[in-house]
Design a protein around this motif. Structure first.
Motif, PDB file in Angstrom:
ATOM      1  N   THR A  36       0.876  -1.284  -0.074  1.00 50.22           N
ATOM      2  CA  THR A  36       0.218   0.075  -0.009  1.00 50.22           C
ATOM      3  C   THR A  36       0.823   1.193   0.048  1.00 50.22           C
ATOM      4  N   ILE A  52      -9.456   0.944  -1.959  1.00 49.65           N
ATOM      5  CA  ILE A  52      -9.126   2.180  -1.316  1.00 49.65           C
ATOM      6  C   ILE A  52     -10.168   3.193  -1.949  1.00 49.65           C
ATOM      7  N   TYR A  53     -10.449   3.347  -3.236  1.00 45.75           N
ATOM      8  CA  TYR A  53     -11.279   4.429  -3.604  1.00 45.75           C
ATOM      9  C   TYR A  53     -12.545   4.065  -3.078  1.00 45.75           C
ATOM     10  N   HIS A 100      -0.002   4.107  -2.684  1.00 49.49           N
ATOM     11  CA  HIS A 100      -0.417   5.599  -2.437  1.00 49.49           C
ATOM     12  C   HIS A 100       0.444   6.244  -3.136  1.00 49.49           C
ATOM     13  N   ILE A 140      -1.034   2.338   4.608  1.00 52.20           N
ATOM     14  CA  ILE A 140      -1.924   3.190   4.015  1.00 52.20           C
ATOM     15  C   ILE A 140      -2.902   3.765   5.314  1.00 52.20           C
ATOM     16  N   CYS A 169      -1.292   9.087  -5.452  1.00 52.51           N
ATOM     17  CA  CYS A 169      -0.776  10.486  -5.188  1.00 52.51           C
ATOM     18  C   CYS A 169      -0.050  11.308  -6.329  1.00 52.51           C
ATOM     19  N   GLN A 217      -2.752   6.947   6.343  1.00 51.42           N
ATOM     20  CA  GLN A 217      -2.212   7.922   5.363  1.00 51.42           C
ATOM     21  C   GLN A 217      -3.089   8.299   4.316  1.00 51.42           C
ATOM     22  N   TRP A 218      -4.316   7.765   4.181  1.00 47.94           N
ATOM     23  CA  TRP A 218      -5.147   8.297   3.285  1.00 47.94           C
ATOM     24  C   TRP A 218      -6.711   8.817   3.839  1.00 47.94           C
ATOM     25  N   ASP A 219      -7.132   9.602   2.875  1.00 46.52           N
ATOM     26  CA  ASP A 219      -8.257  10.215   3.216  1.00 46.52           C
ATOM     27  C   ASP A 219      -9.517   9.334   2.984  1.00 46.52           C
ATOM     28  N   TRP A 220     -10.089   8.670   3.903  1.00 45.46           N
ATOM     29  CA  TRP A 220     -11.020   7.750   3.415  1.00 45.46           C
ATOM     30  C   TRP A 220     -12.359   8.346   3.391  1.00 45.46           C
ATOM     31  N   ARG A 261     -12.047   1.439   4.858  1.00 51.41           N
ATOM     32  CA  ARG A 261     -11.049   1.649   5.680  1.00 51.41           C
ATOM     33  C   ARG A 261     -10.803   0.247   6.468  1.00 51.41           C
TER      34      ARG A 261
END
Length: 513
Positions: free
Chosen positions: A26, A60-61, A30, A73, A34, A76-79, A65
């Protein structure tokens, strides 16, 4: 308790929910998500983790979560960044039964139904455009993931007219993406091969090719560090079975399954082979046995190529995959039978087999193709050759060599006798190197070989349509045995002549060196 090994499992959700081992990719994913460019293409060999990569990106998309607890990740990711996902696995479509156009339309309707969208268009192109526009307007910009895009082409390499028809359908389908930028958040297309951009993706000028991109070289495949970290709990059983130390086991795994590289810095393991190794507890040609394209040995036979080590090509050649002029080297590289070895100052790449698994299995199939036998017959034949050397039994050795040519139809052999003679002798003794210390050379129309056993050193010279004595005289006049003068083992000089008329060995001589 050990986690289960996900042999053949390509769905990230199932893998995580059912407590299968997941090698955390991940952080690399990531980095991809990005990056500035949003439209990507990735070519990797089959069974190398492409499908799992797309499935992970899909999760992920979708903002799932919980599936990423404990992974890099997770924090680290905006869920809250959720997007609709169209995930097309071309291999699962019924393009062989319904035709590619109809199969793609059915897949688009299925994606629309998933998001309660009604489509009214009647052609593939307008249907795809309608889906992207409506989906983006109702649910946000679309993430488009297309796996095994090239399957409708690869499946028909022996039927070029049908392959070209599929190619035209694909070109029409992907042309929609040119004007779909307002509706797309992210695009990733994966496949084994990188067919000519003009033939399929001519309208996608902003499609970034990740195949040789050094920043994304480890998106799929296992690094040495990943192997030693994630598979450490599975190693003691294999160490005990193989009677090897940890260091010895790691070296054997590396020799068998490592060697793939797309950046000439990181050497990768084939995930399918590694998973099968620990699941089965034994070393075998897992990847090769899972589906070797039969057209590859035939393509090599067509081009009279039987040596694949040490090829030198430029980057343009590596990507030159065209249906009508199918070239051997780019096909072998893109399908994973060759990998990058080095790059010189002029930008030329040296290619070679990645590892023992691929090299040995390809030798088996090549020998079978040239000898007109089933692949299952080739290894026993080479083992018999090794036994003959171990037993110092020259008559038995000659009989094995005769057997190699026995099944070749005479009419086929006589038209191409030089190629058959050189290829089978070279391949057999090169393969013998896995069972005995053997070196085989083929230069300027001659074949010579050195085989070392525990008790003897054999120096062999082969001739075609001459005499065994001519071969023996060459061994002596060029002092082939001189290189081994300091070795105390007795030297055995063997001259062998092959008759194209008889399609067999007709004369051989042996002397002490």
């Amino acid at each position: 308790m050990l986690q289960r090994l996900p042999v053949g499992i390509q769905t990230f959700e199932k893998l995580r929910q059912d407590n299968y081992l997941y090698v955390d990719k991940t952080e690399a994913i990531h980095k991809l998500l990005c990056s500035n460019a949003g439209y990507f293409f990735l070519s990797r060999p089959r069974r190398f983790g492409k499908s799992l990569l797309l499935s992970t990106i899909k999760a992920i998309y979708q903002g799932n979560r919980a599936l990423f607890d404990g992974l890099w990740i997770a924090d680290q990711w905006d869920w809250n960044k959720v997007h609709p996902v169209i995930h097309l696995s071309i291999n699962k479509l019924d393009y062989q039964g319904s035709g590619l156009d109809v199969a793609l339309q059915q897949a688009l309707h299925a994606s629309a139904t998933q998001y309660q969208i009604e489509l009214h268009s009647l052609t593939l192109k307008t249907l795809f455009s309608e889906l992207l526009e409506k989906l983006a307007k109702q649910h946000g910009k679309v993430v488009l993931l297309i796996d095994e895009y090239d399957k409708p082409l690869i499946d028909y390499l022996d039927d070029i007219p049908l392959a070209k028809a599929n190619q035209q359908v694909m070109k029409t389908f992907y042309s929609v993406l040119k004007d779909s930028d307002p509706y797309l958040e992210f695009l990733l297309i994966t496949g084994v091969s990188k067919f000519s951009r003009v033939s399929i993706f001519s309208d996608l000028n902003n499609l970034a090719d990740l195949t040789l991109h050094r920043r994304f070289a480890t998106l799929t495949g296992y690094t040495q560090q990943e192997l030693e970290h994630y598979f450490a709990p599975y190693m003691p059983e294999l160490e005990q079975y193989c009677q090897l130390s940890r260091a010895e086991l790691l070296e054997k795994i590396r020799y068998w399954y490592n060697g793939y590289t797309w950046d000439l810095q990181t050497s990768l393991y084939n995930p399918f082979s590694v998973l099968n190794l620990f699941a089965n507890g034994d070393f075998r040609n897992f990847w090769f046995e899972s589906g070797t394209p039969t057209f590859l040995p035939k393509l090599m036979h067509r081009d009279k190529v039987y040596r694949l080590d040490k090829f030198k090509v430029d980057e343009l050649t590596l990507g030159n995959y065209d249906l009508e002029t199918l070239q051997l080297i780019p096909v072998m590289f893109q399908t994973g039978y060759l990998t990058l070895q080095s790059k010189d100052k002029r930008g030329m790449y040296w290619l070679d087999y990645p590892n023992r698994e691929v090299r040995n299995a390809m030798l088996i199939f090549l020998m079978a193709e040239w000898a007109h036998v089933e692949p299952a017959y080739t290894t026993p034949m080479v083992v018999q050759l090794s036994d003959a050397f171990d037993d110092n039994d020259m008559p038995a050795l000659i009989e094995v060599i005769k057997t190699m040519f026995k099944k070749i139809p005479y009419q086929i052999f006589i038209k191409d006798r030089e190629a058959y003679y050189h290829s089978l002798i070279y391949l057999t003794f090169f393969y013998l190197g896995q069972y005995a210390e053997a070196e085989v050379n083929e230069n300027n129309g001659r074949v010579d070989c050195v085989v070392k056993t525990a008790t003897h050193i054999y120096i062999l010279e082969f001739k075609l349509d001459k005499t065994a004595q001519v071969a023996m005289e060459q061994i002596k006049s060029r002092d082939y045995a001189g290189a081994f003068r300091d070795d105390p083992r007795p030297k055995v000089l063997v001259g062998i002549n092959f008759s194209s008329k008889l399609k067999s060995v007709d004369d051989w001589v042996m002397e002490a060196g």
